[in-house]
Scaffold this motif. Structure first.
Motif, mmCIF file in Angstrom:
data_model
loop_
_atom_site.group_PDB
_atom_site.id
_atom_site.type_symbol
_atom_site.label_atom_id
_atom_site.label_comp_id
_atom_site.label_asym_id
_atom_site.label_seq_id
_atom_site.Cartn_x
_atom_site.Cartn_y
_atom_site.Cartn_z
ATOM 1 N N PHE A 167 0.844 -1.115 -0.020
ATOM 2 C CA PHE A 167 0.033 -0.009 0.085
ATOM 3 C C PHE A 167 0.762 1.213 0.368
ATOM 4 O O PHE A 167 0.694 2.304 -0.587
ATOM 5 N N ALA A 168 1.827 1.208 0.630
ATOM 6 C CA ALA A 168 2.871 2.395 0.853
ATOM 7 C C ALA A 168 3.446 2.705 -0.371
ATOM 8 O O ALA A 168 3.566 3.935 -0.756
ATOM 9 N N ALA A 169 3.471 1.685 -1.271
ATOM 10 C CA ALA A 169 4.303 1.754 -2.524
ATOM 11 C C ALA A 169 3.388 2.657 -3.438
ATOM 12 O O ALA A 169 3.668 3.429 -4.344
ATOM 13 N N ILE A 170 1.904 2.281 -3.348
ATOM 14 C CA ILE A 170 1.113 2.802 -4.274
ATOM 15 C C ILE A 170 1.280 4.576 -4.224
ATOM 16 O O ILE A 170 1.067 5.144 -5.005
ATOM 17 N N ARG A 171 1.228 4.713 -2.714
ATOM 18 C CA ARG A 171 1.403 6.188 -2.565
ATOM 19 C C ARG A 171 2.404 6.912 -2.977
ATOM 20 O O ARG A 171 2.493 7.887 -3.749
ATOM 21 N N ASP A 172 3.499 6.131 -3.344
ATOM 22 C CA ASP A 172 4.820 6.807 -4.144
ATOM 23 C C ASP A 172 4.354 6.858 -5.529
ATOM 24 O O ASP A 172 5.102 7.610 -6.198
ATOM 25 N N LYS A 173 3.607 6.154 -6.124
ATOM 26 C CA LYS A 173 3.136 6.284 -7.442
ATOM 27 C C LYS A 173 2.148 7.134 -7.842
ATOM 28 O O LYS A 173 1.370 7.107 -8.809
ATOM 29 N N ILE A 174 1.246 7.827 -6.860
ATOM 30 C CA ILE A 174 0.384 8.779 -7.100
ATOM 31 C C ILE A 174 0.432 9.642 -8.061
ATOM 32 O O ILE A 174 -0.157 10.104 -8.968
ATOM 33 N N PRO A 175 2.031 10.157 -8.041
ATOM 34 C CA PRO A 175 1.925 11.241 -9.403
ATOM 35 C C PRO A 175 1.954 10.415 -10.554
ATOM 36 O O PRO A 175 1.351 11.068 -11.586
ATOM 37 N N TYR A 176 2.320 9.298 -10.698
ATOM 38 C CA TYR A 176 1.800 8.566 -12.169
ATOM 39 C C TYR A 176 0.536 8.446 -12.356
ATOM 40 O O TYR A 176 -0.032 8.819 -13.609
ATOM 41 N N LEU A 177 -0.350 8.173 -11.205
ATOM 42 C CA LEU A 177 -1.713 7.934 -11.600
ATOM 43 C C LEU A 177 -2.288 9.249 -11.918
ATOM 44 O O LEU A 177 -3.303 9.552 -12.723
ATOM 45 N N LYS A 178 -1.982 10.283 -11.279
ATOM 46 C CA LYS A 178 -2.340 11.611 -11.649
ATOM 47 C C LYS A 178 -2.004 12.066 -13.129
ATOM 48 O O LYS A 178 -2.908 12.748 -13.872
ATOM 49 N N GLU A 179 -0.895 11.782 -13.391
ATOM 50 C CA GLU A 179 -0.465 11.925 -14.887
ATOM 51 C C GLU A 179 -1.350 11.418 -15.944
ATOM 52 O O GLU A 179 -1.558 11.692 -16.835
ATOM 53 N N LEU A 180 -1.426 10.066 -15.571
ATOM 54 C CA LEU A 180 -2.624 9.293 -16.285
ATOM 55 C C LEU A 180 -3.659 9.998 -16.361
ATOM 56 O O LEU A 180 -4.306 9.982 -17.550
ATOM 57 N N GLY A 181 -4.333 10.347 -15.501
ATOM 58 C CA GLY A 181 -5.233 11.035 -15.489
ATOM 59 C C GLY A 181 -6.745 10.641 -14.642
ATOM 60 O O GLY A 181 -7.701 10.971 -15.020
ATOM 61 N N VAL A 182 -6.506 9.394 -14.302
ATOM 62 C CA VAL A 182 -7.652 8.206 -13.970
ATOM 63 C C VAL A 182 -8.193 9.162 -12.582
ATOM 64 O O VAL A 182 -7.501 9.758 -11.922
ATOM 65 N N THR A 183 -9.798 8.811 -12.353
ATOM 66 C CA THR A 183 -10.274 9.391 -11.286
ATOM 67 C C THR A 183 -10.480 8.313 -10.142
ATOM 68 O O THR A 183 -10.838 8.913 -8.958
ATOM 69 N N SER A 184 -10.351 7.235 -10.511
ATOM 70 C CA SER A 184 -10.587 6.139 -9.429
ATOM 71 C C SER A 184 -9.849 4.931 -9.688
ATOM 72 O O SER A 184 -9.512 4.576 -10.748
ATOM 73 N N ILE A 185 -9.167 4.564 -8.649
ATOM 74 C CA ILE A 185 -8.479 3.059 -8.883
ATOM 75 C C ILE A 185 -9.181 2.118 -8.116
ATOM 76 O O ILE A 185 -10.197 2.154 -7.146
ATOM 77 N N GLU A 186 -9.387 1.023 -8.846
ATOM 78 C CA GLU A 186 -10.170 -0.286 -8.557
ATOM 79 C C GLU A 186 -9.239 -1.337 -8.101
ATOM 80 O O GLU A 186 -8.370 -1.889 -8.875
ATOM 81 N N LEU A 187 -9.142 -1.665 -6.795
ATOM 82 C CA LEU A 187 -7.955 -2.547 -6.108
ATOM 83 C C LEU A 187 -8.614 -3.954 -6.269
ATOM 84 O O LEU A 187 -9.885 -4.122 -5.610
ATOM 85 N N MET A 188 -7.938 -4.903 -7.089
ATOM 86 C CA MET A 188 -8.327 -6.384 -6.963
ATOM 87 C C MET A 188 -8.036 -6.419 -5.339
ATOM 88 O O MET A 188 -7.666 -5.794 -4.652
ATOM 89 N N PRO A 189 -8.577 -7.692 -5.109
ATOM 90 C CA PRO A 189 -9.113 -8.029 -3.608
ATOM 91 C C PRO A 189 -7.919 -7.652 -2.601
ATOM 92 O O PRO A 189 -6.667 -7.853 -2.590
ATOM 93 N N VAL A 190 -8.407 -6.784 -1.281
ATOM 94 C CA VAL A 190 -7.221 -6.522 -0.406
ATOM 95 C C VAL A 190 -7.906 -7.060 0.700
ATOM 96 O O VAL A 190 -7.286 -6.743 1.929
#
Lengths: 110, 705
Positions: free
Chosen positions: B184-207
């Motif tokens: 989970f912590a690593a996804i936080r590091d990649k938030i800039p990438y998600l913003k660059e891509l421009g998606v509004t929502s991430i759907e996490l496979m089972p957590v």
């Protein structure tokens, strides 16, 4: 190393708790008691000196969260010079967003 | 004066006790103690089993006094527990009769179905101590996370752009360059990438906590361990997967996941959880006893009259979701995630199972689906159904929606794929899919955002593989290529798998862009599969559920090597976000209702105003009138989209614009990168305003302004 938590009044505006040793479930109540003491007097900032804190378990983090909520939104919470494992815990749990983490006391605004 | 209702009234050995409260179920911190509450419809007696963290042997076992049972609920407060360091389970006594569905066995220690933190698989992939009699260990959780002013974002459904991803796969590859890969912590590091891509929502496979070692086995060819990697098999519905947290070894996964959600929200990104309520990790009759089976087998599972498990999930058992007790557990669970974790929405795996009665028959008015749709705590949550199950129930277009439920639109996926590969007779279907599938939803008063549009998802080929393979290649799964779907509607563009043929590679690149363009100009909600924006391949494997390796991991090198595709996807996402005309709340009316002189949508072909719906036609074009954007409530440009899935180039005559406006080119997949798309807002004017040549198998998007 034995855990200690010492409350100091630095100035009218600033209180400081110096932590050392290992902060876990068995020692967290000591820390919590100091937080409650500190919160009893009005201040602008609470400084937590973590230079000599070697380890912080979940219970320790819980008290930090408690401290943040106990002192209220108008009081800033500063965390001074946490060691790497403690900083890691603060960072991945997101607590770093709620406090000011500074390398030394000199970095705290007067 | 101190409260007197928080003092012990009973003792057992050294333990001080008090009669508990039946609600809430689970273990709840009380002043001075912990309230333990668990129900079983058939148990005769129950004891609380207490462990120090990680220890094999319990340090105490406290029977619930008879007087502490209310109805079928055992409840007790135990005082002075070291709540940071204990793990707890239950031992239940009751009848054992296979045919009657009773599996009580006092030799088993049972996990609380309401456990909020579960230990035992603290670090991903560390082989468990199989001699431990209590594998999945309930712990206590704390609700003191510092959320500040965070709350779910409540993005309007039609404005969502969903990114489906797997927590571990996203950052486990060494190229991710993060401090704590796969967490989970690593996804936080990649938030800039998600913003660059421009998606509004991430759907996490089972957590939810699952056991990656469930059915783990060596790969018969390579010896590498095959895992229950995707996690579609729940151990505990209320607990996040410890192995997905860098802090799982400290038991702080709850805080780490909440920190991720808070940070995503701060960056304008919603979190949708893929939830699996159709079966549990206890498997079939041979499976392990973890919890449910030993507590209340007949309540939790659908059983045949002979006592066997019904298997509508394809995974050994079927959760008895329309039993009123289980229904309440599902509701409690979702409410907990919405309230305590600020989750924005849920995607229900094999959701059609949730509409079956306890004997497996589909219900006309499934109470669980209705309950969720009208629940006040879930009122703003997105509810998305995978509207089919493994028992043959297929409900795309007919899922009981109660005005709330969206659907993974499998017909969208199939229709786009067939059109994309150039099958004849597809343009009529295509027109429906591009409009948000009104043929499926408009008649029932369901909005375009009901349709979760996707071309690829975790099940099946990635986009790169969809244009590189005619057939699945699942040998690495160790099942002789018998697993995984066969109806992929894929086309390899001339060679099966990797090739150095530049013509084939150019065509594949174009086909990927065509697919992305179609997805992002469709009404409804687009969903992008993790890595498709950079051409991630699974080497033709369309069912990588068991691979903890490069077949699943996102290789971040692709962001550089496929920079052209990434740029195209980002631009299309950005284009959709600035043009509300793609994000209508309601279906088109095929008429001009704002007085612009243009209907909201009009259909064209190679001849303007003259669509060709004939069987051999592989071209289609449409014009969106910007004055009708979001039902005429938001100003927008005119948009023209032309699609040529024929193997020859075609000249498309373009419909005229109102005086003073000109057509500009936003995208042309037939042009080589970087001329394939333009930064939204910087589109160059089209030379010839009356027509444009579309190369073979290409898509053009024009903006009239």
């Amino acid at each position: 190393m034995a855990f200690t938590a010492t409350l100091e009044t630095v100035s009218e505006a600033t209180s400081k708790i110096i932590l050392s040793g290992e902060l876990d479930a068995s020692t967290a109540p000591t820390f919590k008691a100091e937080v409650e003491k500190a919160a009893g007097t009005p201040m602008k900032r609470l400084v937590l000196d973590l230079r000599n804190l070697e380890y912080m378990a979940s219970a320790g983090l819980r008290v930090l969260i408690y401290a943040k909520q106990k002192i209220g939104a108008d009081t800033d919470l500063y965390v001074v010079s946490p060691q790497e494992p403690v900083l890691h815990t603060l960072t991945v749990t997101g607590f770093d967003q709620s406090v000011f983490i500074v390398p030394s006391e000199a970095d705290i605004p007067a | 004066m101190d409260r007197i209702d928080i003092h012990p009234t009973h003792t057992y050995g050294d333990f001080k006790l008090r009669r508990g409260k039946p609600l809430p179920f689970g273990a709840t911190l009380e002043p001075g103690g912990v309230n333990f509450s668990i129900f079983s419809s058939h148990a005769k007696s129950c004891s609380l089993v207490l462990f120090k963290r990680h220890e094999l042997e319990p340090f105490a076992e406290i029977p619930f006094p008879d007087s502490f049972r209310i109805g079928n609920v055992f409840c007790m407060v135990v005082f002075d527990l070291d709540y940071e360091n204990i793990e707890y389970g239950y031992r239940m006594d009751g009848p054992f009769s296979f045919q009657e569905g009773h599996w009580f066995d006092t030799s088993k220690i049972l996990m609380d179905p309401y456990a909020k933190v579960i230990g035992g698989r603290d670090v991903w992939g560390v082989t468990p101590d199989w001699s431990n009699p209590y594998q999945h260990r309930a712990r206590l959780s704390f609700d003191d996370f510092d959320w500040e002013d965070d709350r779910p974002l409540e993005i309007p459904p039609e404005d969502q752009i969903i990114y489906e991803m797997h927590v571990r796969s996203f950052t486990q590859h060494p190229s991710a360059g993060v401090k704590h890969p796969g967490t989970f912590a690593a996804i936080r590091d990649k938030i800039p990438y998600l913003k660059e891509l421009g998606v509004t929502s991430i759907e996490l496979m089972p957590v939810y906590e699952f056991d990656e070692f469930e059915n783990s086995r060596p790969n018969p060819h390579t010896g590498e361990t095959l895992y229950n990697y995707w996690g579609y098999s729940t151990v505990g519905f209320f607990a996040p997967k410890a192995g997905y947290a860098a802090t799982g070894k400290f038991g702080m996964q709850v805080d780490e996941l909440k920190a991720l959600i808070k940070d995503l929200h701060k960056n304008g990104i919603e979190v949708i959880l893929d939830v699996v309520f159709n079966h549990t990790a206890e498997g079939n009759e041979q499976g392990p006893t973890i919890s449910y089976r030993g507590i209340d087998n007949r309540t939790y599972y659908m059983l045949t009259p002979e006592g066997y498990y019904f298997n509508f999930s394809g995974c050994g058992n079927t959760l008895n979701c329309n039993n009123p007790i289980v229904r309440n557990m599902v509701l409690d669970c979702l409410r907990y995630w919405a309230a305590e974790y600020h989750i924005d929405g849920f995607r229900f795996d094999l959701a059609s199972i949730l509409g079956r009665d306890p004997w497996g028959a589909p219900l006309a008015n499934p109470p669980l689906l209705e309950t969720l749709a009208f629940d006040p705590i879930l009122a703003k949550c997105k509810l998305i159904a995978e509207a089919w199950d493994a028992g043959g129930l297929y409900q795309v277009g007919s899922f009981p929606a109660f005005g709330r439920w969206a659907e993974w639109n499998g017909k969208y996926r199939d229709g786009i794929r067939k059109f994309l590969k150039g099958e004849p007779g597809r343009v009529g279907d295509m027109a429906q899919r591009l409009q948000g599938s009104p043929d499926l939803y408009a008649w029932a008063g369901r909005a375009p955002a009901t349709s979760i549009n996707f071309i690829t998802a975790h099940d099946g080929f990635t986009l790169a593989d969809l244009v590189s393979y005619n057939d699945k290649h699942n040998e690495a799964n160790g099942e002789n290529n018998n697993d995984g779907g066969n109806d992929n509607d894929s086309w390899n563009c001339g060679a099966e798998g990797w090739t150095d043929d530049p013509g084939i590679n150019a065509l594949r690149s174009r086909q990927m862009k065509n697919a992305i363009a179609m997805l992002l100009v469709s009404q409804g909600v687009p969903m992008i599969l993790m890595g498709d924006e950079v051409g991630r391949s699974q080497n033709g494997n369309n069912n990588t559920y068991c691979h903890d390796n490069e077949l699943n991991w996102f290789n971040w090198e692709l962001v550089n090597t496929n920079a052209g595709l990434f740029r195209f996807v980002k631009s299309c996402v950005a284009f959709r976000r600035i043009h509300p005309v793609f994000r209508n709340r309601w279906h088109f009316r095929n008429t001009d209702y704002v007085g612009s002189g243009y209907a909201d949508i009009t259909w064209h072909g190679t001849k303007a105003w003259n669509a060709d719906w004939s069987n051999d036609c592989r071209t289609i074009a449409f014009l969106l009138c910007g004055k009708h954007a979001k039902e005429g409530t938001m100003p927008d440009n005119y948009i023209y989209v032309a699609m040529n899935m024929h193997w020859d180039a075609h000249w498309f005559e373009i419909p005229g614009l109102p005086p003073g406006l000109n057509w500009h080119v936003f995208a042309n997949t037939g042009a080589p990168s970087p001329a394939d798309c333009w930064e939204p807002g910087s589109e160059p004017a089209l030379d010839n305003q009356s027509g444009i040549l579309l190369g073979d198998r290409s898509v053009v998007i024009l903006v009239g302004k």
